[in-house]
Scaffold this motif. Structure first.
Motif, PDB file in Angstrom:
ATOM      1  N   GLU A 184      32.587  13.374  45.240  1.00 52.14           N
ATOM      2  CA  GLU A 184      31.322  14.107  45.308  1.00 52.14           C
ATOM      3  C   GLU A 184      30.943  14.725  43.972  1.00 52.14           C
ATOM      4  O   GLU A 184      29.795  15.074  43.756  1.00 52.14           O
ATOM      5  CB  GLU A 184      31.395  15.202  46.381  1.00 52.14           C
ATOM      6  N   THR A 236      31.263  13.230  41.036  1.00 52.43           N
ATOM      7  CA  THR A 236      30.926  12.203  40.065  1.00 52.43           C
ATOM      8  C   THR A 236      29.408  12.074  39.993  1.00 52.43           C
ATOM      9  O   THR A 236      28.769  11.665  40.948  1.00 52.43           O
ATOM     10  CB  THR A 236      31.547  10.851  40.467  1.00 52.43           C
ATOM     11  N   VAL A 237      28.847  12.455  38.847  1.00 52.83           N
ATOM     12  CA  VAL A 237      27.410  12.335  38.622  1.00 52.83           C
ATOM     13  C   VAL A 237      27.189  11.732  37.245  1.00 52.83           C
ATOM     14  O   VAL A 237      28.012  11.873  36.344  1.00 52.83           O
ATOM     15  CB  VAL A 237      26.683  13.698  38.728  1.00 52.83           C
ATOM     16  N   THR A 238      26.051  11.086  37.098  1.00 39.87           N
ATOM     17  CA  THR A 238      25.726  10.489  35.808  1.00 39.87           C
ATOM     18  C   THR A 238      25.152  11.547  34.876  1.00 39.87           C
ATOM     19  O   THR A 238      24.702  12.613  35.319  1.00 39.87           O
ATOM     20  CB  THR A 238      24.698   9.357  35.982  1.00 39.87           C
ATOM     21  N   SER A 239      25.125  11.242  33.600  1.00 40.81           N
ATOM     22  CA  SER A 239      24.518  12.144  32.614  1.00 40.81           C
ATOM     23  C   SER A 239      23.049  12.361  32.937  1.00 40.81           C
ATOM     24  O   SER A 239      22.530  13.473  32.800  1.00 40.81           O
ATOM     25  CB  SER A 239      24.664  11.580  31.207  1.00 40.81           C
ATOM     26  N   GLU A 240      22.366  11.312  33.365  1.00 40.22           N
ATOM     27  CA  GLU A 240      20.945  11.427  33.713  1.00 40.22           C
ATOM     28  C   GLU A 240      20.751  12.368  34.902  1.00 40.22           C
ATOM     29  O   GLU A 240      19.839  13.194  34.908  1.00 40.22           O
ATOM     30  CB  GLU A 240      20.363  10.041  34.027  1.00 40.22           C
ATOM     31  N   GLN A 241      21.606  12.270  35.909  1.00 45.52           N
ATOM     32  CA  GLN A 241      21.518  13.172  37.063  1.00 45.52           C
ATOM     33  C   GLN A 241      21.753  14.620  36.640  1.00 45.52           C
ATOM     34  O   GLN A 241      21.047  15.523  37.088  1.00 45.52           O
ATOM     35  CB  GLN A 241      22.535  12.774  38.139  1.00 45.52           C
ATOM     36  N   GLN A 242      22.738  14.835  35.763  1.00 49.11           N
ATOM     37  CA  GLN A 242      22.990  16.186  35.264  1.00 49.11           C
ATOM     38  C   GLN A 242      21.788  16.711  34.497  1.00 49.11           C
ATOM     39  O   GLN A 242      21.394  17.863  34.666  1.00 49.11           O
ATOM     40  CB  GLN A 242      24.220  16.194  34.351  1.00 49.11           C
ATOM     41  N   HIS A 243      21.205  15.885  33.655  1.00 51.32           N
ATOM     42  CA  HIS A 243      20.044  16.292  32.869  1.00 51.32           C
ATOM     43  C   HIS A 243      18.876  16.667  33.779  1.00 51.32           C
ATOM     44  O   HIS A 243      18.220  17.695  33.576  1.00 51.32           O
ATOM     45  CB  HIS A 243      19.644  15.170  31.907  1.00 51.32           C
ATOM     46  N   GLN A 244      18.596  15.836  34.786  1.00 49.69           N
ATOM     47  CA  GLN A 244      17.504  16.117  35.718  1.00 49.69           C
ATOM     48  C   GLN A 244      17.753  17.424  36.472  1.00 49.69           C
ATOM     49  O   GLN A 244      16.848  18.238  36.662  1.00 49.69           O
ATOM     50  CB  GLN A 244      17.328  14.967  36.705  1.00 49.69           C
ATOM     51  N   TRP A 245      18.985  17.626  36.907  1.00 49.36           N
ATOM     52  CA  TRP A 245      19.328  18.839  37.657  1.00 49.36           C
ATOM     53  C   TRP A 245      19.156  20.077  36.779  1.00 49.36           C
ATOM     54  O   TRP A 245      18.563  21.072  37.204  1.00 49.36           O
ATOM     55  CB  TRP A 245      20.771  18.724  38.158  1.00 49.36           C
ATOM     56  N   GLN A 290      15.490  20.887  36.189  1.00 48.49           N
ATOM     57  CA  GLN A 290      14.919  21.552  37.357  1.00 48.49           C
ATOM     58  C   GLN A 290      15.288  23.037  37.353  1.00 48.49           C
ATOM     59  O   GLN A 290      14.451  23.885  37.655  1.00 48.49           O
ATOM     60  CB  GLN A 290      15.419  20.906  38.656  1.00 48.49           C
TER      61      GLN A 290
END
Length: 143
Positions: free
Chosen positions: A9, A11-20, A23
Motif C-alpha cells: 500500500e 508503493t507510489v510513483t513519483s508522479e503520484q507523490q507529486h500530484q498528492w 493538492q
C-alpha cells in the motif's frame, strides 16, 4: 509513530507523490510537513480537514518517524509545527488523530500537547487472521 499500511500500500510513483503534494499545497485546510536529516526523509506529518462545509473546521493527521530517529524530539517538532499552523489557520478549530491503543510513547506525546481521548475503535486494524489493534481517537481544539 505507527502505520496501518502494508508495504504494498505504500508503493507510489513519483508522479503520484507529486500530484498528492500539489493538492496539499493548493488546499487551505491541508498540510504536509517533512523532517529531513542529511537529505534523507526521517519524519512526515500530514493533515486533512473535512471536505464538506459542516466538517471543514476539523481534520485528522497522521505522523511517522523513521525508527532510527525516534526519541529525539522529531515527533514533538512535527506536532508543534502542526498545532502552530492550525492555530493560525482560520478554517481549523479541531485537530484529531487515531493512535494504536498500546502505543504508550505516542499517547504520552499527544497528551503532553493537550489531546484528550474521545473514544476507542475496537479491532479497527486487522494485522492477521487472529490479531487486531484497537485505535484510540483523540482530539484537541485550537481556537
Amino acid at each position: 509513530m505507527w502505520s496501518v499500511k502494508t508495504e504494498a500500500e505504500m508503493t507510489v510513483t513519483s508522479e503520484q507523490q507529486h500530484q498528492w503534494l500539489q493538492q496539499m499545497v493548493n488546499e487551505p485546510g491541508k498540510l504536509a510537513i517533512l523532517a529531513e536529516h542529511d537529505g534523507e526523509m526521517i519524519g512526515f506529518l500530514d493533515f486533512h480537514n473535512g471536505n464538506k462545509q459542516r466538517i471543514r473546521h476539523q481534520g485528522f493527521f497522521g505522523m511517522s518517524v523513521k525508527k532510527d530517529f525516534r526519541h529525539q524530539g522529531i515527533g514533538t517538532a512535527l506536532l508543534a509545527a502542526l498545532l502552530d499552523w492550525a492555530t493560525e489557520n482560520p478554517l481549523i478549530e479541531k485537530v484529531c488523530l487515531e493512535v494504536v491503543a498500546d502505543n504508550t510513547n505516542a499517547l504520552r506525546l499527544y497528551q503532553k500537547f493537550g489531546f484528550v481521548e474521545e473514544g476507542v475503535k475496537k479491532k479497527a486494524v486487522k494485522i492477521d487472521e487472529k490479531t487486531y489493534w484497537d485505535l484510540i481517537v483523540m482530539a484537541r481544539f485550537v481556537d
